[in-house]
Structure formats: C-alpha cells, structure tokens
Design an enzyme around this catalytic site. Structure first.
Site, PDB file in Angstrom:
ATOM      1  N   THR A 265       0.854  -1.191   0.000  1.00  0.00           N
ATOM      2  CA  THR A 265       0.000   0.000   0.000  1.00  0.00           C
ATOM      3  C   THR A 265       0.881   1.230   0.000  1.00  0.00           C
ATOM      4  OG1 THR A 265      -1.647   1.322   1.188  1.00  0.00           O
ATOM      5  CG2 THR A 265      -0.247  -0.057   2.538  1.00  0.00           C
ATOM      6  N   VAL A 266       0.533   2.189  -0.846  1.00  0.00           N
ATOM      7  CA  VAL A 266       1.281   3.447  -0.843  1.00  0.00           C
ATOM      8  C   VAL A 266       1.053   4.204   0.459  1.00  0.00           C
ATOM      9  CG1 VAL A 266       1.277   3.667  -3.360  1.00  0.00           C
ATOM     10  CG2 VAL A 266      -0.550   4.741  -2.026  1.00  0.00           C
ATOM     11  N   ASP A 267      -0.030   3.898   1.164  1.00  0.00           N
ATOM     12  CA  ASP A 267      -0.339   4.603   2.411  1.00  0.00           C
ATOM     13  C   ASP A 267       0.602   4.228   3.552  1.00  0.00           C
ATOM     14  OD1 ASP A 267      -2.577   6.032   1.425  1.00  0.00           O
ATOM     15  OD2 ASP A 267      -3.804   4.235   1.599  1.00  0.00           O
TER      16      ASP A 267
ATOM     17  N   GLY B 219      -3.771  10.068   1.439  1.00  0.00           N
ATOM     18  CA  GLY B 219      -3.614   9.881   2.878  1.00  0.00           C
ATOM     19  C   GLY B 219      -4.937  10.142   3.561  1.00  0.00           C
ATOM     20  N   ARG B 220      -5.795   9.128   3.574  1.00  0.00           N
ATOM     21  CA  ARG B 220      -7.140   9.282   4.134  1.00  0.00           C
ATOM     22  C   ARG B 220      -7.092   9.524   5.638  1.00  0.00           C
ATOM     23  NH1 ARG B 220     -12.363   7.898   2.667  1.00  0.00           N
ATOM     24  NH2 ARG B 220     -11.516   7.444   0.609  1.00  0.00           N
TER      25      ARG B 220
ATOM     26  N   GLU C  82      -4.950  14.453   1.856  1.00  0.00           N
ATOM     27  CA  GLU C  82      -6.350  14.577   1.438  1.00  0.00           C
ATOM     28  C   GLU C  82      -7.330  14.433   2.597  1.00  0.00           C
ATOM     29  OE1 GLU C  82      -7.153  11.426  -1.319  1.00  0.00           O
ATOM     30  OE2 GLU C  82      -6.650   9.845   0.121  1.00  0.00           O
TER      31      GLU C  82
ATOM     32  N   TYR D  55      -3.591   9.647  -9.173  1.00  0.00           N
ATOM     33  CA  TYR D  55      -3.080   8.336  -9.555  1.00  0.00           C
ATOM     34  C   TYR D  55      -1.589   8.371  -9.897  1.00  0.00           C
ATOM     35  CZ  TYR D  55      -7.921   6.683 -10.034  1.00  0.00           C
ATOM     36  OH  TYR D  55      -9.217   6.315  -9.802  1.00  0.00           O
TER      37      TYR D  55
ATOM     38  N   GLN E  39       0.904   9.585  -8.378  1.00  0.00           N
ATOM     39  CA  GLN E  39       1.818   9.329  -7.265  1.00  0.00           C
ATOM     40  C   GLN E  39       1.994   7.841  -6.982  1.00  0.00           C
ATOM     41  OE1 GLN E  39      -0.210  10.826  -3.445  1.00  0.00           O
ATOM     42  NE2 GLN E  39      -1.654  11.315  -5.067  1.00  0.00           N
ATOM     43  N   ARG E  40       1.007   7.018  -7.334  1.00  0.00           N
ATOM     44  CA  ARG E  40       1.152   5.591  -7.076  1.00  0.00           C
ATOM     45  C   ARG E  40       1.449   4.800  -8.345  1.00  0.00           C
ATOM     46  NH1 ARG E  40      -5.155   4.286  -5.479  1.00  0.00           N
ATOM     47  NH2 ARG E  40      -5.877   3.666  -7.546  1.00  0.00           N
TER      48      ARG E  40
END
Length: 418
Positions: free
Chosen positions: A141-143, A190-191, A247, A296, A298-299
């Site tokens: 995950t990018v997160d 970044g939720r 975000e 999109y 960024q990932r």
C-alpha cells in the site's frame, strides 16, 4: 483430489511495484513443479474469484515476466470488496466452490490492512470447512499504514515520486517570486495517515527555508489561524510558501476539510482538500495561489521507482510462496528493519488476524509540536526507503509498458449472481 493450484490476487489501490510482487510470486511458484501445478491470477481480486474470472499465468514467458516486474499498476486488475461479516454465507460458499473446482490449495492475497482481514477470515473459514486452503497475506500500500511491518511495498516509490515533485515544484515557484507573494499547495493521498505527506519533507534536505514549508497530516487537527500565521510569516520572509496537504485532513470537530462524494455504502471519496486550503489562503491573505493533485500519478510513477521498494516488493512475493508451502495460512510476510544507516532489513511471518483493519498512524515523534510539519525523525525513517533507482527500458521515447496477453481459464461453475 490434489489441491495443487496456487492463486494470486490483488486488492485495493495498486502501486508502482505491485506487479514486481506478482512476477516474483509466479517465478517462485514455478520453482516448485513437484508441489505446485498451475499458477492462476484472479482478474480483479476477490470479485474476480466470485465471477470465476481466472487468468492462466502459464503463458507468461521469462521476457513477459521481466516486463511485468517493471510495469506499474495492477496487470491482473484489482477491486475493493469487503467480505460479509457473518460466518459462512453465499459469498463464502461461492469462493470455496471456485477453490474446489480449480483445485486451489493456496491463495496469496496482495493488499493492505483490509485485505489482511480477508486473509485471516478466509483461513478461519477454510479450517471450519475442512478445506486444505492456505491463505497468505502479501503486503502492499502506498499509504504505508499496515501494522506489524516496518514499511509497505509501494510506499517507497510513491514517496520518491512525491518528494521529487515537491523539490521540482519548489524550484519553479522560487524562481517566479513576485511582489504579491505566491503559494503552492500539493494535495497527496492519505485518508487517515500522513506517511505520503511526510515523505515530501525529504525535498527540503533538512533546510527549513526550502519547500515544503508546511506539511499538514490527518493525525493533527487543522488549526486555520495558526496555519495562516505560518503561511504569512514564510511568504513575507521568502516571497513564497510551498505546502503539502494530506487529502484526509480534518478540522478540530473531526469534519473533513473536503470530500468529493459518498456512495450508498457510506464510502467517502476524498479529494479537494488542497483546493480548499489554497482558497482559504487566497481569501484570507490575498496571495497568488496554485494547487495540484498528483492523484493516480503518485502511485503509478513507474519511471522513477525506488530500488529499495522494488527489492522489497519482490522479496515479499517470494516469501509468500514459501509461507504457503510451509502451511502457514493466515500469516503475512512482514518487513523488519534491522538497521537505519546503512539500511538493513529482513522478513518475518506475522499473524494477520491481530493486524486486520488496523491503520498505523505517524508516531507522535514524527509530527512537529505545532502540527504544521514533520520532524527529522520522520525523514530519517523514510529516507532509506526511497534510495536507489531502477532504470526503465523505453520504447519510442516512453517507458516500455506494453500490455500482456492474459488468457482466461475455462469456467466450471454457473455464473455468479450476487
């Protein structure tokens, strides 16, 4: 019946290195011809398993696997699908019918914290039914918010892309300083966690005069007055101010700064926080402003991969196959940091049930006391994860991202209606 088929699937948002994991799984599985027969991939994750939409990876030769390993995005497709909470039920019945029909003895599920919940629950269900399935979690995950692992494959490359974007945008805005003052806002994913926003701080190289001058993360409530005072101070000193915004930043009452939409299930699509922040600055301070959303990009920035990230993506794929063959169902191959400088790491198996659906937030020591930036400790943690470059072969001046032939496996069951 011999359950000698291995099934691989993606879940959730893709990354720039998720296909490197997929290629590693296929290659590692092929190294065990005496135990593993076919290697299949589900088209669009669990949703594809339910539809019995399965891909035969046997047609991917060495050249195709090498291309797959360097291609961003999810070649086999992905989905967002939450398993029903009740034990058994129609969804579980269908999944295990597919496993039975195609002699699937191993399922490797490549995803984030929600996917680890699916891994844990599928393993429990397999044991309840007496099915030999071994379900293994493969982190990505990018997160960067999966608990139990030092970092998540996908994050390092996204961090490298965003830090580079802030570095280059900062040079642009610094060269165009005018009498009015200029502000640049970049909104990143970044939720609920601010790992990607924190990564942009690497662009400053430890110099507080260089962008980003402010980093807003979801872990800290947005204080509008304190924020504007900092924007004004920086702009008056330098003539410009560059800001990173997650975000998912929220006001002190917990309300989101901005959301795009909410679907019937209550899932909120985020977007627009950067625009909202830029508008607040313009309305309150009158500065010229620009804002950008890499979204999109960024990932999916496969042209600027972190070599460390790619190496880890490959390693977790290989390790997942070994865990599957060892009968370690319900586990995940987690990355363990052994040393910061030089960065050293290894892999260890962890149980997925205790980490399922948890989100690893930025530690308190990674956020500045005023909540308007991140600390040197955050940069020290992230920096090794963006190290090294993987040079992409090109075709016609662009990265060689040619599509793949992905033949489907013949269906054995009636069409799924659910």
């Amino acid at each position: 019946m011999s359950f000698d088929t291995l099934l691989y699937a993606h879940s959730g948002g893709v990354t720039a290195v998720i296909n490197a994991t997929a290629a590693a799984v296929i290659e590692a599985a092929r190294a065990h011809p005496g135990r593993i027969g076919r290697v299949l991939a589900a088209h669009r994750g669990i949703a594809g398993i339910l539809r019995e939409d399965l891909i035969d990876t046997g047609t991917l030769d060495a050249e195709a696997l090498a291309r797959l390993a360097r291609t961003p995005g999810g070649a086999f497709g992905s989905c967002r699908f939450d398993l029903p909470r009740e034990e058994g039920g129609a969804v579980m019945d269908r999944l295990f019918a597919v496993f039975e029909a195609h002699r699937i003895g191993w399922l490797l599920y490549n995803g984030g914290n929600g996917s680890m919940d699916a891994v844990a629950r599928l393993q429990v269900e397999a044991r309840r039914r007496g099915h030999p399935l071994q379900c293994i979690g493969v982190p990505k995950t990018v997160d960067n918010d999966i608990e139990g692992t030092d970092c998540c494959p996908g994050f390092g490359s996204a961090a490298k892309y965003l830090a580079t974007s802030m570095l280059e945008a900062g040079l642009d805005i610094a060269s165009m300083v005018g009498a009015r003052g200029s502000v640049f806002v970049m909104e990143v994913m970044g939720r609920n966690t601010g790992w990607l926003a924190a990564a942009t701080a690497l662009a400053a190289g430890g110099d507080p005069e260089r962008p980003p001058h402010i980093v807003l993360v979801p872990e800290v409530a947005f204080d509008e007055d304190a924020f504007l005072a900092r924007v004004q101070a920086v702009t008056e000193r330098l003539g410009y101010c560059a800001i990173t915004v997650s975000e998912g930043i929220r006001r002190p009452d917990g309300g989101l700064i901005m959301e795009k939409s909410r679907d019937p299930r209550g899932y909120v699509q985020l977007g627009g926080a950067g625009s909202a922040i830029a508008r607040i600055i313009h309305e309150r301070l009158g500065y010229k402003h620009h804002w950008a959303i890499p979204d999109y990009m960024q990932r999916a920035g496969g042209h600027w991969l972190s070599a460390v990230d790619r190496e880890q993506a490959i390693a977790v794929g290989r390790a997942a196959v070994e865990l599957a063959l060892q009968g370690r169902g319900g586990t995940m191959a987690a990355i363990r940091r052994l040393q910061d400088a030089p960065y050293r790491w290894d892999l260890r198996p962890i149980e997925t049930a205790p980490i399922a659906n948890l989100e690893r937030a930025l530690p308190a020591g990674f956020v500045a006391p005023d909540g308007l930036h991140v600390t040197a400790a955050a940069c020290d943690y992230i920096r090794p994860l963006i190290e090294g470059e993987f040079v992409q072969p090109t075709l016609g001046g662009l990265p060689d991202y040619r599509p793949f032939a992905l033949p489907r496996v013949a269906r054995c069951l009636p069409e799924w209606v659910g």
